[in-house]
Design an enzyme around this catalytic site. Structure first.
Site, PDB file in Angstrom:
ATOM      1  N   ASP A   1       0.863  -1.178   0.000  1.00 16.10           N
ATOM      2  CA  ASP A   1       0.000   0.000   0.000  1.00 16.10           C
ATOM      3  C   ASP A   1       0.903   1.234   0.000  1.00 16.10           C
ATOM      4  OD1 ASP A   1      -1.763   2.060   0.427  1.00 16.10           O
ATOM      5  OD2 ASP A   1      -2.521   1.318   2.344  1.00 16.10           O
TER       6      ASP A   1
ATOM      7  N   TYR B   1      -4.318   5.974  -9.310  1.00 17.64           N
ATOM      8  CA  TYR B   1      -5.786   5.992  -9.346  1.00 17.64           C
ATOM      9  C   TYR B   1      -6.138   6.679 -10.661  1.00 17.64           C
ATOM     10  CZ  TYR B   1     -10.614   7.151  -8.085  1.00 17.64           C
ATOM     11  OH  TYR B   1     -11.987   7.271  -8.070  1.00 17.64           O
TER      12      TYR B   1
ATOM     13  N   THR C   1       0.571  12.288 -16.110  1.00 19.77           N
ATOM     14  CA  THR C   1      -0.475  12.338 -17.131  1.00 19.77           C
ATOM     15  C   THR C   1      -0.549  13.673 -17.868  1.00 19.77           C
ATOM     16  OG1 THR C   1      -2.903  12.219 -17.444  1.00 19.77           O
ATOM     17  CG2 THR C   1      -2.115  13.051 -15.351  1.00 19.77           C
TER      18      THR C   1
ATOM     19  N   TYR D   1      -8.772  14.240 -10.731  1.00 24.09           N
ATOM     20  CA  TYR D   1      -7.732  13.312 -11.171  1.00 24.09           C
ATOM     21  C   TYR D   1      -6.471  14.071 -11.581  1.00 24.09           C
ATOM     22  CZ  TYR D   1      -5.075  10.419 -14.414  1.00 24.09           C
ATOM     23  OH  TYR D   1      -4.056   9.786 -15.082  1.00 24.09           O
TER      24      TYR D   1
END
Length: 284
Positions: free
Chosen positions: A35, A60, A100, A124
């Site tokens: 984790d 995520y 991203t 996000y």
């Protein structure tokens, strides 16, 4: 070379393992095994394994769900990378973090450079940008690789969704006013390995497909090749629609094309995503 890879069950994680050089050692861990949001666990695992390089492919990525799961997105995309960077710093290990194109707002008219102003439109993108900032602050020599529109033979992605919908429906409405660069996860994996091999200087790098298109054009190419490779008897009728006609909980950048000029200086070529479509379709 000892590499600790997080996100081992994701598209990039699996492609990275497929291409991992012989002679290197890898400890590939999933979220169930490590984790990354638990700093003590991260420090414990990394201290025991003592990697030379930590590659963070964990993220995520549910763009729309993130709007209602901001805390979880922040934990995984911001706190997790900071924990990994902290562990790399403690060990004197190199750290590569994947980010991203959604850190940009899409108002540009030419491909985004690494030092262009960021302005994410949704939770996000903000969580990923905050992760970049946390990593850079913790370990300035980290390598941050922004990529876009990822597809592969693994997991859930646009290509696989199109093939599934195309086999069920005679026609599909596809957004035709958002531009970006499809990128094969296998090519991203190869790029990351080359960055390690060449011991490239830290900083932000953009890596994506070699041609900017709309989702409509991306879908059209997927179906063209699927028919050519006899994976579909015929392509569905594609209707070009606007973003307004396909509302989503999270806003997307209208233009998120990334410039790959900087990473090409390290001898890394952009993803030939049209060739990769053929490869992926034949693997499925």
């Amino acid at each position: 070379m000892k590499v600790l890879l997080t996100g081992s069950n994701g598209q990039l994680g699996k492609c990275f393992q497929d291409r991992f050089p012989k002679g290197w050692q890898i400890n590939a861990v999933s979220s169930a095994e490590l984790d990354i949001t638990d700093k003590d666990s991260v420090l414990s695992v990394t201290a025991e394994y003592k990697p030379d390089v930590i590659v963070n492919a964990a993220a995520y990525t549910a763009v729309d769900k993130a709007e209602n799961e901001a805390e979880l997105a922040t934990l995984v995309n911001t706190i997790g990378p900071a924990n990994l960077a902290s562990a790399a710093k403690a060990l004197g290990a190199r750290f590569i973090h994947v980010s991203t194109d959604y850190v940009f707002d899409g108002t540009a008219t030419s491909p985004y450079l690494e030092n262009d102003i960021t302005n994410p439109l949704g939770v996000y993108g903000k969580s990923k940008l905050d992760g970049e900032l946390a990593v850079a602050e913790m370990l300035p020599q980290s390598i941050i690789v922004r990529t876009a529109w990822v597809f592969s033979e693994y997991g859930n992605n646009f290509l696989k969704t199109m093939l599934r919908l195309g086999s069920d429906r005679p026609s599909l409405g596809i957004v035709a006013d958002q531009y970006g660069c499809p990128t094969y996860a296998g090519d991203i994996a190869s790029a990351l390995i080359t960055l390690i091999e060449k011991n490239v200087m830290g900083g932000i790098y953009h890596y994506c497909g070699d041609k900017s298109v709309t989702w409509y054009q991306f879908a059209d190419e997927i179906f063209r090749q699927a028919v050519l490779l006899k994976k579909l008897p015929q392509a569905p009728l594609l209707k070009a629609i606007t973003t307004e006609e396909y509302p989503t909980p999270a806003a997307r950048p209208a233009y998120s094309t990334l410039s790959t000029e900087k990473i090409q200086q390290s001898g890394i070529q952009p993803s030939d995503w049209q060739k990769a479509i053929s490869h992926v379709i034949q693997k499925l």
